[in-house]
Design a protein around this motif. Structure first.
Motif, PDB file in Angstrom:
ATOM      1  N   ILE A 268       2.851  -7.410   2.811  1.00  0.00           N
ATOM      2  CA  ILE A 268       1.930  -6.687   2.956  1.00  0.00           C
ATOM      3  C   ILE A 268       2.161  -5.390   1.918  1.00  0.00           C
ATOM      4  CG2 ILE A 268       1.117  -4.711   4.643  1.00  0.00           C
ATOM      5  CD1 ILE A 268       1.404  -6.600   6.859  1.00  0.00           C
ATOM      6  N   ALA A 269       3.153  -5.092   1.473  1.00  0.00           N
ATOM      7  CA  ALA A 269       3.463  -3.818   0.505  1.00  0.00           C
ATOM      8  C   ALA A 269       2.767  -4.378  -0.829  1.00  0.00           C
ATOM      9  CB  ALA A 269       5.008  -3.768   0.257  1.00  0.00           C
TER      10      ALA A 269
ATOM     11  N   ALA B  76      -0.092   0.264   5.811  1.00  0.00           N
ATOM     12  CA  ALA B  76       1.312   0.615   6.254  1.00  0.00           C
ATOM     13  C   ALA B  76       1.056   0.653   7.960  1.00  0.00           C
ATOM     14  CB  ALA B  76       1.703   1.837   6.078  1.00  0.00           C
ATOM     15  N   GLY B  77       1.958  -0.072   8.694  1.00  0.00           N
ATOM     16  CA  GLY B  77       1.856  -0.157   9.685  1.00  0.00           C
ATOM     17  C   GLY B  77       1.015  -1.502  10.621  1.00  0.00           C
ATOM     18  N   LEU B  78       0.381  -1.910   9.572  1.00  0.00           N
ATOM     19  CA  LEU B  78      -0.438  -3.120  10.048  1.00  0.00           C
ATOM     20  C   LEU B  78       0.391  -4.626  10.028  1.00  0.00           C
ATOM     21  CD1 LEU B  78      -3.827  -2.709   8.355  1.00  0.00           C
ATOM     22  CD2 LEU B  78      -3.165  -2.000  10.439  1.00  0.00           C
TER      23      LEU B  78
ATOM     24  N   LEU C  10       0.449  -6.665  -1.313  1.00  0.00           N
ATOM     25  CA  LEU C  10      -1.302  -6.544  -0.910  1.00  0.00           C
ATOM     26  C   LEU C  10      -1.842  -5.174  -1.210  1.00  0.00           C
ATOM     27  CD1 LEU C  10      -3.158  -8.917  -0.485  1.00  0.00           C
ATOM     28  CD2 LEU C  10      -2.912  -8.155   1.985  1.00  0.00           C
ATOM     29  N   GLU C  11      -0.909  -4.412  -0.508  1.00  0.00           N
ATOM     30  CA  GLU C  11      -1.360  -2.855  -0.613  1.00  0.00           C
ATOM     31  C   GLU C  11      -1.484  -2.286  -2.166  1.00  0.00           C
ATOM     32  OE1 GLU C  11      -0.020   0.200   2.582  1.00  0.00           O
ATOM     33  OE2 GLU C  11       1.346   0.364   1.072  1.00  0.00           O
ATOM     34  N   ARG C  12      -0.313  -2.805  -2.746  1.00  0.00           N
ATOM     35  CA  ARG C  12      -0.560  -2.142  -4.198  1.00  0.00           C
ATOM     36  C   ARG C  12      -1.275  -2.893  -5.258  1.00  0.00           C
ATOM     37  NH1 ARG C  12       5.016  -3.557  -4.089  1.00  0.00           N
ATOM     38  NH2 ARG C  12       4.733  -5.608  -5.137  1.00  0.00           N
ATOM     39  N   ASP C  13      -1.667  -4.134  -4.979  1.00  0.00           N
ATOM     40  CA  ASP C  13      -2.611  -5.107  -5.734  1.00  0.00           C
ATOM     41  C   ASP C  13      -4.028  -4.433  -5.324  1.00  0.00           C
ATOM     42  OD1 ASP C  13      -0.648  -6.309  -6.717  1.00  0.00           O
ATOM     43  OD2 ASP C  13      -0.779  -8.339  -5.690  1.00  0.00           O
ATOM     44  N   LEU C  14      -4.269  -4.220  -3.873  1.00  0.00           N
ATOM     45  CA  LEU C  14      -5.787  -4.115  -3.696  1.00  0.00           C
ATOM     46  C   LEU C  14      -6.077  -2.454  -3.533  1.00  0.00           C
ATOM     47  CD1 LEU C  14      -6.571  -6.964  -1.111  1.00  0.00           C
ATOM     48  CD2 LEU C  14      -6.966  -6.873  -3.566  1.00  0.00           C
ATOM     49  N   LYS C  15      -4.945  -1.685  -3.429  1.00  0.00           N
ATOM     50  CA  LYS C  15      -5.043  -0.395  -3.486  1.00  0.00           C
ATOM     51  C   LYS C  15      -5.666   0.174  -2.092  1.00  0.00           C
ATOM     52  CE  LYS C  15      -5.698   0.039  -8.547  1.00  0.00           C
ATOM     53  NZ  LYS C  15      -6.292  -1.100  -8.860  1.00  0.00           N
ATOM     54  N   ILE C  16      -5.247  -0.278  -1.107  1.00  0.00           N
ATOM     55  CA  ILE C  16      -5.832  -0.056   0.442  1.00  0.00           C
ATOM     56  C   ILE C  16      -4.576  -0.061   1.236  1.00  0.00           C
ATOM     57  CG2 ILE C  16      -6.887  -1.081   2.378  1.00  0.00           C
ATOM     58  CD1 ILE C  16      -8.741  -0.809  -0.030  1.00  0.00           C
ATOM     59  N   PRO C  17      -4.458   1.193   1.637  1.00  0.00           N
ATOM     60  CA  PRO C  17      -3.228   1.478   2.670  1.00  0.00           C
ATOM     61  C   PRO C  17      -3.215   0.726   3.958  1.00  0.00           C
ATOM     62  CG  PRO C  17      -4.748   3.433   2.341  1.00  0.00           C
ATOM     63  CD  PRO C  17      -5.309   2.508   1.966  1.00  0.00           C
TER      64      PRO C  17
END
Ligand SMILES: Cc1cc2nc3c(=O)[nH]c(=O)nc-3n(C[C@H](O)[C@H](O)[C@H](O)COP(=O)(O)O)c2cc1C
Length: 471
Positions: A306-307, A318-320, A309-316
């Motif tokens: 998830i981390a 966390a917690g999901l 994916l968050e970095r690549d897509l620039k969408i928060p």
């Protein structure tokens, strides 16, 4: 007389060999051999299938570095055989299909490349094309005694000179230089053999080559790339330009740029064929095709990250968890274009209005190098192909079956008959060399032809004189 003087334009197809499938879960399908990349019988069987289906070419990409981690992202590119060696083998198991081998110019020497390609062109009966890449992988430098991979402009300066020298070496033998006159005792005519005497920025090469001129004269070039230098190279020199484009709009824009570049370089637009990658998920019904994608996605070995994916897509994120719905993405923010596209694809491929975090992650991995994923019934995939072909987006496709051999079988058995019925793809080969599959252009003249080689002729006179005296 239409149809005789001006035959209708036809699609071109090649198979881009990812031997354990383009989809990263494909190698785990029941019945698939995970080690097929090293199995000569398997490699030959794929090439023969493509040839029986009258594909234009069998294409082998290449890379000069790997790692164990890569297996989770692109398993089919993690371990594979060297392409020139494979082409030599495949040539012996096929008769008509074109063969494209990749050689990275950044770590190459022109004399080696000229010998290898000329040799393979002879061994294959004129079926070779060379995919010229400069490499995008920083890790390759460390395998070739360098600290860093060169930056783009130096790579292309080097590549352009190297390709020029290779072309001169191919011409260093005139077509008739290998005389083989048993009566006269003349194997090679020295007047038709040329030292190229190249002195450039990167290379000093005297020549001639020690392989006779390739059967195709000049071996056709193929390339793919994203940078302006790569596109300019393709427009000016390549017979085929590959594209890695995810959408019809991107394909159209790439296509028109390459065609305009070809014309600006003094070529005809049809001298270069633009072939985007196509990853076909085909079913007898469209439900079956979507089920195939979802079945392959369930086999992805990479752990949900998830981390990353968050970095690549620039969408928060966390917690999901993987099963949570992917958060909605701002429709207006240009920085989130990639995220919007990935979510749209995950929605489509999983047939849901609310894709989960895992669905988006699976798409991020399955898209591989970003080639276009065509999904649906055979009829729907054929419609898409025709739409791209007739609307300035493609001259054909570099087919990347998501799984092998089944994905290739489906394309051949289900999609090609539809395209043939529509008159869009050949029933039989009309040519037997790579160049003939792509154009009616004449075999190129030799730049040294007719120039004579006075130096060599004079030296030859001295040698024969000596020889006669000794005799
Ligand atoms: C269909 C396709 C096939 C490619 N095959 C290779 C390959 O086999 N080896 C490689 O190093 N790069 C390959 N590439 C990458 C490009 O040749 C190019 O090096 C990369 O896109 C970087 O772009 P640039 O050269 O313009 O900087 C391929 C790209 C596409 C679209």
């Amino acid at each position: 007389m239409p149809g005789i003087s001006n035959p209708p334009r036809q699609l071109h197809f090649g198979i881009f060999l990812f031997s354990i499938g383009y989809h990263p879960g494909a190698w785990r399908l029941p019945g698939v051999d995970p080690k097929a990349s090293h199995d000569p019988a398997f490699i030959a069987s794929i090439a023969r299938k493509a040839e029986d289906a009258k594909f234009d070419f069998f294409f082998l990409g290449d890379a000069l570095a790997t790692s164990a981690e890569q297996q989770y992202v692109f398993p089919s590119q993690t371990v594979r055989l060297e392409p020139f060696t494979m082409v030599g083998y495949v040539a012996a198991h096929t008769q008509r299909i074109g063969l494209i081998a990749t050689a990275n110019t950044t770590y190459a020497d022109p004399y080696h490349i000229a010998r290898q390609t000329a040799s393979l062109d002879h061994l294959s009966g004129g079926r070779l094309a060379w995919n010229v890449v400069t490499g995008a992988d920083e890790r390759a430098a460390k395998n070739f005694s360098r600290d860093h991979h060169w930056e783009n402009s130096r790579r292309y300066d080097y590549a352009e000179e190297l390709v020029d020298v290779v072309g001169q070496l191919w011409d260093s033998w005139e077509d008739t230089a290998l005389v083989g006159d048993q009566q006269a005792g003349l194997l090679v005519d020295p007047a038709r053999l040329h030292a190229i005497e190249h002195e450039g920025t990167f290379f000093r090469v005297k020549g001639p080559l020690n392989v006779a001129r390739p059967l195709q004269g000049q071996i056709p070039l193929v390339n793919a790339g994203t940078s302006p230098r790569s596109r300019a190279f393709g427009a000016a020199k390549s017979t085929v330009v590959f594209a890695g484009v995810p959408t019809f709009e991107a394909a159209q824009s790439f296509y028109s740029e390459i065609k305009a570049g070809a014309v600006a370089s003094g070529r005809a637009a049809h001298d270069v064929s633009v072939l985007p990658g196509l990853v076909p998920y085909i079913g007898r019904t469209s439900e079956e095709a979507y089920a195939l994608y979802q079945r392959l996605s369930a086999l992805i070995a990479a752990k949900l990250d998830i981390a990353a994916l968050e970095r690549d897509l620039k969408i928060p994120l966390a917690g999901l968890s993987g099963d949570d719905a992917f958060p909605s993405v701002d429709e207006a923010d240009p920085a989130l274009a990639q995220a919007r596209y990935f979510v749209a694809q995950a929605r489509k491929l999983n047939r849901t209005d609310t894709p989960t975090v895992r669905h988006v992650f699976e798409y991020a991995i399955a898209r591989g190098r970003g080639h276009f994923l065509a999904i649906g019934s055979a009829e729907e995939v054929a419609d898409t192909i025709q739409h791209w072909f007739e609307n300035g987006a493609a001259d054909g496709f570099n087919v990347c079956p998501p799984h092998l051999p089944g994905g290739l079988d489906d394309f051949i058995d289900l999609v090609l008959p539809i395209l043939r019925k529509r008159g869009l793809f050949r029933e039989e080969y009309t040519g037997s060399t790579f160049r003939e599959h792509f154009s009616d252009a004449a075999r190129p003249a030799n730049r040294f032809e007719g120039r004579g080689n006075t130096q060599a002729a004079a030296a030859f006179g001295r040698i024969t004189e000596t020889h006669h005296r000794v005799a």
